[in-house]
Scaffold this motif. Structure first.
Motif, PDB file in Angstrom:
ATOM      1  N   PHE A 198      10.656  -7.256  -6.912  1.00 13.28           N
ATOM      2  CA  PHE A 198      10.887  -8.705  -6.863  1.00 13.28           C
ATOM      3  C   PHE A 198      10.085  -9.219  -5.676  1.00 13.28           C
ATOM      4  O   PHE A 198      10.241  -8.720  -4.551  1.00 13.28           O
ATOM      5  CB  PHE A 198      12.387  -8.953  -6.698  1.00 13.28           C
ATOM      6  N   SER A 199       9.244 -10.225  -5.911  1.00 15.85           N
ATOM      7  CA  SER A 199       8.286 -10.635  -4.870  1.00 15.85           C
ATOM      8  C   SER A 199       8.967 -11.182  -3.614  1.00 15.85           C
ATOM      9  O   SER A 199       8.381 -11.153  -2.534  1.00 15.85           O
ATOM     10  CB  SER A 199       7.306 -11.667  -5.425  1.00 15.85           C
ATOM     11  N   LYS A 200      10.208 -11.660  -3.752  1.00 21.15           N
ATOM     12  CA  LYS A 200      10.883 -12.187  -2.558  1.00 21.15           C
ATOM     13  C   LYS A 200      11.179 -11.065  -1.551  1.00 21.15           C
ATOM     14  O   LYS A 200      11.200 -11.299  -0.341  1.00 21.15           O
ATOM     15  CB  LYS A 200      12.196 -12.870  -2.962  1.00 21.15           C
ATOM     16  N   ASN A 201      11.392  -9.870  -2.084  1.00 19.52           N
ATOM     17  CA  ASN A 201      11.738  -8.738  -1.220  1.00 19.52           C
ATOM     18  C   ASN A 201      10.465  -8.006  -0.793  1.00 19.52           C
ATOM     19  O   ASN A 201      10.168  -6.907  -1.276  1.00 19.52           O
ATOM     20  CB  ASN A 201      12.712  -7.797  -1.935  1.00 19.52           C
ATOM     21  N   SER A 202       9.710  -8.638   0.111  1.00 19.29           N
ATOM     22  CA  SER A 202       8.409  -8.080   0.506  1.00 19.29           C
ATOM     23  C   SER A 202       8.533  -6.687   1.111  1.00 19.29           C
ATOM     24  O   SER A 202       7.656  -5.848   0.919  1.00 19.29           O
ATOM     25  CB  SER A 202       7.726  -8.987   1.522  1.00 19.29           C
ATOM     26  N   ARG A 203       9.599  -6.467   1.864  1.00 22.35           N
ATOM     27  CA  ARG A 203       9.766  -5.145   2.515  1.00 22.35           C
ATOM     28  C   ARG A 203       9.852  -4.037   1.455  1.00 22.35           C
ATOM     29  O   ARG A 203       9.155  -3.034   1.512  1.00 22.35           O
ATOM     30  CB  ARG A 203      11.028  -5.183   3.396  1.00 22.35           C
ATOM     31  N   GLU A 204      10.728  -4.257   0.454  1.00 23.10           N
ATOM     32  CA  GLU A 204      10.893  -3.247  -0.608  1.00 23.10           C
ATOM     33  C   GLU A 204       9.598  -3.104  -1.400  1.00 23.10           C
ATOM     34  O   GLU A 204       9.177  -2.002  -1.732  1.00 23.10           O
ATOM     35  CB  GLU A 204      12.029  -3.643  -1.578  1.00 23.10           C
ATOM     36  N   LEU A 205       8.944  -4.241  -1.662  1.00 22.11           N
ATOM     37  CA  LEU A 205       7.690  -4.181  -2.420  1.00 22.11           C
ATOM     38  C   LEU A 205       6.628  -3.416  -1.632  1.00 22.11           C
ATOM     39  O   LEU A 205       5.887  -2.599  -2.199  1.00 22.11           O
ATOM     40  CB  LEU A 205       7.205  -5.602  -2.757  1.00 22.11           C
ATOM     41  N   ALA A 206       6.547  -3.662  -0.322  1.00 23.37           N
ATOM     42  CA  ALA A 206       5.552  -2.951   0.497  1.00 23.37           C
ATOM     43  C   ALA A 206       5.780  -1.441   0.418  1.00 23.37           C
ATOM     44  O   ALA A 206       4.826  -0.666   0.334  1.00 23.37           O
ATOM     45  CB  ALA A 206       5.619  -3.436   1.947  1.00 23.37           C
ATOM     46  N   ASP A 207       7.044  -1.024   0.427  1.00 22.54           N
ATOM     47  CA  ASP A 207       7.326   0.416   0.352  1.00 22.54           C
ATOM     48  C   ASP A 207       6.881   0.994  -0.995  1.00 22.54           C
ATOM     49  O   ASP A 207       6.362   2.110  -1.067  1.00 22.54           O
ATOM     50  CB  ASP A 207       8.815   0.688   0.590  1.00 22.54           C
ATOM     51  N   ILE A 208       7.088   0.218  -2.053  1.00 15.36           N
ATOM     52  CA  ILE A 208       6.651   0.684  -3.384  1.00 15.36           C
ATOM     53  C   ILE A 208       5.122   0.748  -3.426  1.00 15.36           C
ATOM     54  O   ILE A 208       4.539   1.695  -3.960  1.00 15.36           O
ATOM     55  CB  ILE A 208       7.212  -0.233  -4.494  1.00 15.36           C
ATOM     56  N   ILE A 209       4.464  -0.254  -2.850  1.00 15.95           N
ATOM     57  CA  ILE A 209       2.987  -0.256  -2.838  1.00 15.95           C
ATOM     58  C   ILE A 209       2.467   0.966  -2.061  1.00 15.95           C
ATOM     59  O   ILE A 209       1.519   1.622  -2.480  1.00 15.95           O
ATOM     60  CB  ILE A 209       2.435  -1.573  -2.241  1.00 15.95           C
ATOM     61  N   LYS A 210       3.132   1.267  -0.944  1.00 18.54           N
ATOM     62  CA  LYS A 210       2.704   2.440  -0.158  1.00 18.54           C
ATOM     63  C   LYS A 210       2.806   3.714  -1.005  1.00 18.54           C
ATOM     64  O   LYS A 210       1.898   4.541  -1.011  1.00 18.54           O
ATOM     65  CB  LYS A 210       3.561   2.570   1.103  1.00 18.54           C
ATOM     66  N   ALA A 211       3.911   3.850  -1.724  1.00 20.61           N
ATOM     67  CA  ALA A 211       4.083   5.038  -2.579  1.00 20.61           C
ATOM     68  C   ALA A 211       3.023   5.044  -3.681  1.00 20.61           C
ATOM     69  O   ALA A 211       2.457   6.095  -4.009  1.00 20.61           O
ATOM     70  CB  ALA A 211       5.490   5.050  -3.183  1.00 20.61           C
ATOM     71  N   ALA A 212       2.718   3.876  -4.226  1.00 24.15           N
ATOM     72  CA  ALA A 212       1.745   3.792  -5.321  1.00 24.15           C
ATOM     73  C   ALA A 212       0.334   4.128  -4.828  1.00 24.15           C
ATOM     74  O   ALA A 212      -0.426   4.823  -5.517  1.00 24.15           O
ATOM     75  CB  ALA A 212       1.775   2.401  -5.938  1.00 24.15           C
ATOM     76  N   VAL A 213      -0.002   3.646  -3.631  1.00 25.35           N
ATOM     77  CA  VAL A 213      -1.346   3.907  -3.080  1.00 25.35           C
ATOM     78  C   VAL A 213      -1.517   5.408  -2.810  1.00 25.35           C
ATOM     79  O   VAL A 213      -2.604   5.963  -2.953  1.00 25.35           O
ATOM     80  CB  VAL A 213      -1.578   3.075  -1.794  1.00 25.35           C
ATOM     81  N   GLN A 214      -0.427   6.067  -2.449  1.00 26.61           N
ATOM     82  CA  GLN A 214      -0.504   7.512  -2.156  1.00 26.61           C
ATOM     83  C   GLN A 214      -0.330   8.370  -3.410  1.00 26.61           C
ATOM     84  O   GLN A 214      -0.455   9.589  -3.347  1.00 26.61           O
ATOM     85  CB  GLN A 214       0.568   7.870  -1.130  1.00 26.61           C
ATOM     86  N   HIS A 215      -0.037   7.705  -4.528  1.00 26.57           N
ATOM     87  CA  HIS A 215       0.223   8.436  -5.778  1.00 26.57           C
ATOM     88  C   HIS A 215      -1.067   9.011  -6.366  1.00 26.57           C
ATOM     89  O   HIS A 215      -2.144   8.446  -6.205  1.00 26.57           O
ATOM     90  CB  HIS A 215       0.897   7.491  -6.782  1.00 26.57           C
ATOM     91  N   ARG A 216      -0.908  10.108  -7.093  1.00 26.91           N
ATOM     92  CA  ARG A 216      -2.043  10.765  -7.740  1.00 26.91           C
ATOM     93  C   ARG A 216      -2.173  10.185  -9.154  1.00 26.91           C
ATOM     94  O   ARG A 216      -1.458  10.573 -10.068  1.00 26.91           O
ATOM     95  CB  ARG A 216      -1.712  12.257  -7.817  1.00 26.91           C
ATOM     96  N   GLY A 217      -3.055   9.215  -9.316  1.00 28.93           N
ATOM     97  CA  GLY A 217      -3.271   8.661 -10.651  1.00 28.93           C
ATOM     98  C   GLY A 217      -2.861   7.207 -10.773  1.00 28.93           C
ATOM     99  O   GLY A 217      -2.648   6.517  -9.771  1.00 28.93           O
ATOM    100  N   TYR A 218      -2.748   6.746 -12.011  1.00 29.84           N
ATOM    101  CA  TYR A 218      -2.489   5.330 -12.298  1.00 29.84           C
ATOM    102  C   TYR A 218      -1.051   4.952 -11.941  1.00 29.84           C
ATOM    103  O   TYR A 218      -0.100   5.645 -12.326  1.00 29.84           O
ATOM    104  CB  TYR A 218      -2.748   5.055 -13.790  1.00 29.84           C
ATOM    105  N   ALA A 219      -0.921   3.833 -11.239  1.00 28.74           N
ATOM    106  CA  ALA A 219       0.413   3.353 -10.853  1.00 28.74           C
ATOM    107  C   ALA A 219       0.556   1.887 -11.248  1.00 28.74           C
ATOM    108  O   ALA A 219      -0.258   1.057 -10.853  1.00 28.74           O
ATOM    109  CB  ALA A 219       0.602   3.497  -9.341  1.00 28.74           C
ATOM    110  N   LEU A 220       1.567   1.588 -12.052  1.00 29.67           N
ATOM    111  CA  LEU A 220       1.865   0.187 -12.408  1.00 29.67           C
ATOM    112  C   LEU A 220       3.045  -0.311 -11.576  1.00 29.67           C
ATOM    113  O   LEU A 220       4.096   0.335 -11.531  1.00 29.67           O
ATOM    114  CB  LEU A 220       2.228   0.070 -13.895  1.00 29.67           C
ATOM    115  N   ILE A 221       2.845  -1.462 -10.919  1.00 36.45           N
ATOM    116  CA  ILE A 221       3.979  -2.145 -10.271  1.00 36.45           C
ATOM    117  C   ILE A 221       4.078  -3.514 -10.913  1.00 36.45           C
ATOM    118  O   ILE A 221       3.208  -4.377 -10.732  1.00 36.45           O
ATOM    119  CB  ILE A 221       3.784  -2.292  -8.744  1.00 36.45           C
ATOM    120  N   ASP A 222       5.119  -3.711 -11.706  1.00 32.81           N
ATOM    121  CA  ASP A 222       5.363  -5.009 -12.340  1.00 32.81           C
ATOM    122  C   ASP A 222       6.200  -5.824 -11.352  1.00 32.81           C
ATOM    123  O   ASP A 222       7.326  -5.444 -11.031  1.00 32.81           O
ATOM    124  CB  ASP A 222       6.137  -4.789 -13.647  1.00 32.81           C
TER     125      ASP A 222
END
Ligand SMILES: Cc1ncc(C[n+]2csc(CCOP(=O)(O)OP(=O)(O)O)c2C)c(N)n1
Ligand code: SF4
Length: 290
Positions: A170-194
């Motif tokens: 949820f875009s309002k929760n920037s802190r939680e979103l940032a943590d998900i983005i960090k995990a996605a950037v470190q992920h091996r392969g394609y990562a979708l964050i809706d």
């Protein structure tokens, strides 16, 4: 030390005050800074739309392409420069409409890009027509009597296509979103964050309040197991009074596409020196191609 300020661009966003895109923008900058990535190590790729303006507003490498075509361009970037962190920003119209075929193939290939879909359930830039994720019955300038189409479920489509990282935020929760983005950037392969992104101008249903009453961390599910594809597919279908957010599925067991391309074994193609050729050979090549 890299800070959020290093990603600050001199360009002032033209998004409406209160637009959900501001929260996503903040989260992206936070995540990249916290990962210690320098702007030159990052490539932001987008198509056309309100969401797709984000690379303009961020001090990093950026590439804005045609509506719906961000994923193939990002795939090209990743294949030439696998050392870069490649992040796609799409709208729901851009990414799940015209770009949907590209998303499916990126997922099955497991190309190492992060796909952040700014899902406002509407076409923002073109003034509020209904989109692939608009609820059935949505009234808009293109559906004054209510949209007949049933909405797509992007999470289910990505999972069915073989995506190895699927999340909702949820875009309002920037802190939680940032943590998900960090995990996605470190992920091996394609990562979708809706990302559920309120459009305060054209979407009067899916507001901050509407989401605030519904979103909850997916880790609160009693049988939480993001390594189980079947569990993720069941959980991806929860939508209504309750909407789970967080990482629904992740596996590191599948090699990324770029890890398997023989030509990349010798390092990034885009960083290899260009072999000089003689003037005669250059002339011969020119004659052959022109
Ligand atoms: C090939 C093509 N088709 C259609 C358009 C017109 N167009 C521009 S942006 C847009 C929709 C934007 O909606 P969305 O992708 O959901 O992004 P948002 O603006 O809501 O972030 C459309 C239809 C275009 N520019 N190019
Ligand atoms: S129209 Fe909607 S999506 Fe576009 S900037 Fe305004 S609030 Fe954001």
């Amino acid at each position: 030390m890299v800070t959020v300020k290093d990603y600050q661009s001199p360009v002032t966003p033209t998004w409406c005050p209160g637009c959900g895109n501001f929260g996503i923008h903040q989260a992206v900058k936070m995540a990249l800074a916290e990962l210690g990535l320098e702007p030159h190590q990052v490539m932001l790729v987008s198509g056309i739309g309100q969401s797709s303006k984000l690379p303009d507003y961020t001090h990093a490498n950026g590439f804005m392409t045609l509506h719906g075509r961000a994923i193939p361009c990002a795939t090209g970037v990743k294949l030439v420069r696998p050392d870069l962190k490649v992040i796609v920003h799409s709208g729901d119209g851009d990414g799940y409409g015209e770009g949907m075929g590209h998303m499916v193939h990126a997922a099955r290939r497991n190309i190492g890009i992060v796909h952040i879909a700014h899902n406002n359930q509407i076409y923002g830039l073109t003034k509020g027509q209904y989109s692939p994720t608009s609820a059935q019955g949505t009234r808009s300038s293109t559906s004054p009597e209510g949209a007949i189409d049933r909405p797509v479920n992007p999470l289910l489509i990505a999972l069915a296509a073989g995506a190895t990282f699927v999340a909702r935020a949820f875009s309002k929760n920037s802190r939680e979103l940032a943590d998900i983005i960090k995990a996605a950037v470190q992920h091996r392969g394609y990562a979708l964050i809706d990302v559920l992104q309120p459009c305060v101008t054209f979407n009067r249903v899916n507001t901050y309040e509407w989401y605030g009453e519904r979103v909850y961390p997916v880790s609160q599910e009693p049988d939480y197991n993001p390594s189980d594809l079947n569990w993720a597919m069941r959980t991806a279908q929860i939508w209504g009074d309750r909407i789970p957010v967080g990482i629904l599925y992740q596996t590191e067991d599948v090699p990324a596409y770029e890890e398997q391309v023989p030509a990349l074994k010798a390092g990034p193609v885009g960083l290899r020196p260009i072999r000089p050729i003689s003037a005669d050979k250059a002339q011969a090549l020119k004659a052959a191609y022109l």
